[in-house]
Structures are given as C-alpha cells and as structure tokens.
Design an enzyme around this catalytic site. Structure first.
Site, PDB file in Angstrom:
ATOM      1  N   HIS A   1      -4.641   1.348   7.583  1.00 24.78           N
ATOM      2  CA  HIS A   1      -3.283   1.907   7.707  1.00 24.78           C
ATOM      3  C   HIS A   1      -3.103   3.077   6.737  1.00 24.78           C
ATOM      4  CE1 HIS A   1       1.312   1.172   7.890  1.00 24.78           C
ATOM      5  NE2 HIS A   1       1.167   1.982   6.851  1.00 24.78           N
ATOM      6  N   GLU A   2      -3.567   2.904   5.489  1.00 21.07           N
ATOM      7  CA  GLU A   2      -3.408   3.966   4.475  1.00 21.07           C
ATOM      8  C   GLU A   2      -4.268   5.180   4.791  1.00 21.07           C
ATOM      9  OE1 GLU A   2      -0.943   3.509   2.852  1.00 21.07           O
ATOM     10  OE2 GLU A   2      -0.803   1.331   2.914  1.00 21.07           O
TER      11      GLU A   2
ATOM     12  N   GLY B   1       0.833  -1.192   0.000  1.00 22.44           N
ATOM     13  CA  GLY B   1       0.000   0.000   0.000  1.00 22.44           C
ATOM     14  C   GLY B   1       0.866   1.239   0.000  1.00 22.44           C
TER      15      GLY B   1
ATOM     16  N   CYS C   1       5.734  -0.210   7.650  1.00 19.70           N
ATOM     17  CA  CYS C   1       5.401   0.997   6.888  1.00 19.70           C
ATOM     18  C   CYS C   1       6.646   1.431   6.121  1.00 19.70           C
ATOM     19  CB  CYS C   1       4.954   2.109   7.829  1.00 19.70           C
ATOM     20  SG  CYS C   1       4.491   3.629   6.969  1.00 19.70           S
ATOM     21  N   LEU C   2       6.444   1.758   4.854  1.00 20.81           N
ATOM     22  CA  LEU C   2       7.579   2.194   4.036  1.00 20.81           C
ATOM     23  C   LEU C   2       8.174   3.494   4.567  1.00 20.81           C
ATOM     24  CD1 LEU C   2       6.020   1.341   0.558  1.00 20.81           C
ATOM     25  CD2 LEU C   2       7.893   0.120   1.699  1.00 20.81           C
TER      26      LEU C   2
ATOM     27  N   GLN D   1       3.096   9.947   1.392  1.00 20.46           N
ATOM     28  CA  GLN D   1       4.387   9.258   1.515  1.00 20.46           C
ATOM     29  C   GLN D   1       5.347   9.630   0.382  1.00 20.46           C
ATOM     30  OE1 GLN D   1       2.386   5.226   2.313  1.00 20.46           O
ATOM     31  NE2 GLN D   1       4.224   5.076   3.559  1.00 20.46           N
TER      32      GLN D   1
ATOM     33  N   HIS E   1      -2.744   7.448   7.206  1.00 20.84           N
ATOM     34  CA  HIS E   1      -1.737   8.338   6.613  1.00 20.84           C
ATOM     35  C   HIS E   1      -2.367   9.647   6.123  1.00 20.84           C
ATOM     36  CE1 HIS E   1       2.096   6.222   6.470  1.00 20.84           C
ATOM     37  NE2 HIS E   1       1.556   5.121   5.937  1.00 20.84           N
TER      38      HIS E   1
HETATM   39  O1  GNR Z   1       4.011  -2.549   2.611  1.00 21.45           O
HETATM   40  C1  GNR Z   1       3.322  -2.414   3.626  1.00 21.45           C
HETATM   41  N1  GNR Z   1       2.999  -3.516   4.345  1.00 21.45           N
HETATM   42  C2  GNR Z   1       2.058  -3.513   5.363  1.00 21.45           C
HETATM   43  C3  GNR Z   1       1.998  -4.630   6.182  1.00 21.45           C
HETATM   44  C4  GNR Z   1       1.072  -4.695   7.204  1.00 21.45           C
HETATM   45  C5  GNR Z   1       0.198  -3.641   7.398  1.00 21.45           C
HETATM   46  C6  GNR Z   1       0.263  -2.509   6.597  1.00 21.45           C
HETATM   47  C7  GNR Z   1       1.172  -2.452   5.580  1.00 21.45           C
HETATM   48  S1  GNR Z   1       1.215  -1.068   4.563  1.00 21.45           S
HETATM   49  C8  GNR Z   1       2.894  -1.072   4.075  1.00 21.45           C
HETATM   50  C9  GNR Z   1       3.172   0.005   3.038  1.00 21.45           C
HETATM   51  C10 GNR Z   1       2.920   1.357   3.639  1.00 21.45           C
HETATM   52  O2  GNR Z   1       3.672   1.923   4.375  1.00 21.45           O
HETATM   53  N2  GNR Z   1       1.775   1.922   3.361  1.00 21.45           N
HETATM   54  O3  GNR Z   1       1.472   3.117   3.882  1.00 21.45           O
HETATM   55 NI    NI Z   2       2.526   3.190   5.770  1.00 19.76          NI
END
Ligand code: GNR
Ligand code: NI
Length: 178
Positions: A142-143, A46, A100-101, A51, A146
């Site tokens: 999660h997204e 995601g 999270c990236l 980001q 953000h």
């Molecule tokens: O790549 C991602 N893996 C992930 C694993 C578990 C829960 C959420 C994520 S999202 C993350 C990529 C990211 O930072 N998205 O904002």
């Molecule tokens: Ni993230």
C-alpha cells in the site's frame, strides 16, 4: 519533530511519482521522524512521504498492536524505508480490508500478494532486505503504491472509485465555501 498535515483526495500531489533519495542524510532522517510522529498521531500503521506533501521515496510503518490487554504501554516497532523496491511476491494472494489516511473513513477489501520481499535503505542508509507477510505485506505494498501516485481505491471498480472521489471533492468545495 513535527506532526504534519496529511493530504487527502482529491489533492493532485497524491498522484505524483516520487523521486528517489540520493543519500540518507540528517535531513532525510528528520523527514522520517516527522512521518513517524504524524503516523502515530493519526493514528495509522503506515505513511508515505507524499501524504505530507514531500515527493520523496520514503515510507514509515508500525504494524505492532497499539494496545495491550494488561494495560502496559505497547511496544513500538517503527520501520523506516528509503527507496524501497519489491523484489519478490508470492503467488498466494490475501484479502485485507484497507483504509488510507488520505481517504479518511473509507474501508474496502483489496487483494494483494500475501507475502513479498522488499529491498530498501534503512534509517542509517544501510541496504536491507525484509520478508513481509500478513498485515506488514499488505501495508508495505500500500505504501509503495503511494510512491508512484497510487491509492488503494485504484483497485476498486471505476464506479466505486469515482463515487468516493466525488464525495471527497464535494466535501472539499463545501469547506472552501465556508
Ligand atoms: O493506517 C492505515 N491502515 C491500513 C490498513 C490496511 C491496509 C493499509 C493500511 S495503511 C493506512 C495508513 C496509510 O494511509 N498509509 O498510506
Ligand atoms: Ni495510504
């Protein structure tokens, strides 16, 4: 399409509240294309626009398996969402180990609703509603966090969160010195 640089903590832009998109134009679609390319390259499941430094309410996801046992190229299932809103969440919760990236190489369990429904505009600007469960439900929540300046580390204890942010701040200062 362009692979863009992904911002990492403690970049203050990650704490911004992102603005709604007025209309899904070609410019917005170009942003979504760049986001997908950046997400696949990272690789991640995601990515939210902030980001890559764009404070718009846009996100992309693909939670389909990235490899196949028979060695065939895996199927891509890109999902793009503009102005997503969670309209329903399950009472049942689930615990997923998140990463999270923007907080590279750090993983921790977070509890969130196991299922949710999201209303959004798709790539063509058409309103859609999607029921999410499993990894997709975790990822979309999660997204969407953000988009309001939230990070998964906000769900951890203050001690853990501050320890992580301090580590990344230190590493940043080291890089700036070099
Ligand atoms: O790549 C991602 N893996 C992930 C694993 C578990 C829960 C959420 C994520 S999202 C993350 C990529 C990211 O930072 N998205 O904002
Ligand atoms: Ni993230």
């Amino acid at each position: 399409m362009t692979i863009r640089t992904i911002l990492t903590v403690p970049d203050p832009r990650l704490r911004q509240k992102c603005a709604p998109v007025a209309e899904v134009t070609d410019e917005v679609r170009a942003l979504l294309d760049d986001m997908l390319e950046t997400m696949y390259d990272a690789p991640g499941i995601g990515l939210a626009a902030i980001q890559i430094g764009v404070a718009k309410r846009c996100l992309v996801m693909d939670v389909s398996p990235s490899t196949r046992e028979d060695g065939e190229p895996p199927q891509k299932n890109p999902i793009t969402m503009v102005n997503p809103v969670i309209t329903r969440v399950s009472e049942e919760m689930s615990d997923y180990e998140e990463g999270c990236l923007s907080v590279p190489e750090y993983y921790e369990f977070v509890e969130r609703p196991a299922r949710c429904t999201v209303r959004y505009l798709d790539y063509d600007g058409v309103e859609q509603e999607l029921d999410c469960e499993g990894m997709l439900a975790t990822c979309v929540q999660h997204e969407i966090d953000h988009l309001d300046g939230g990070l998964f580390i906000d769900y951890l204890s203050r001690l853990k969160r501050e320890r992580i942010v301090r580590k990344f701040t230190k590493a940043l200062k080291q890089r700036e010195k070099a």
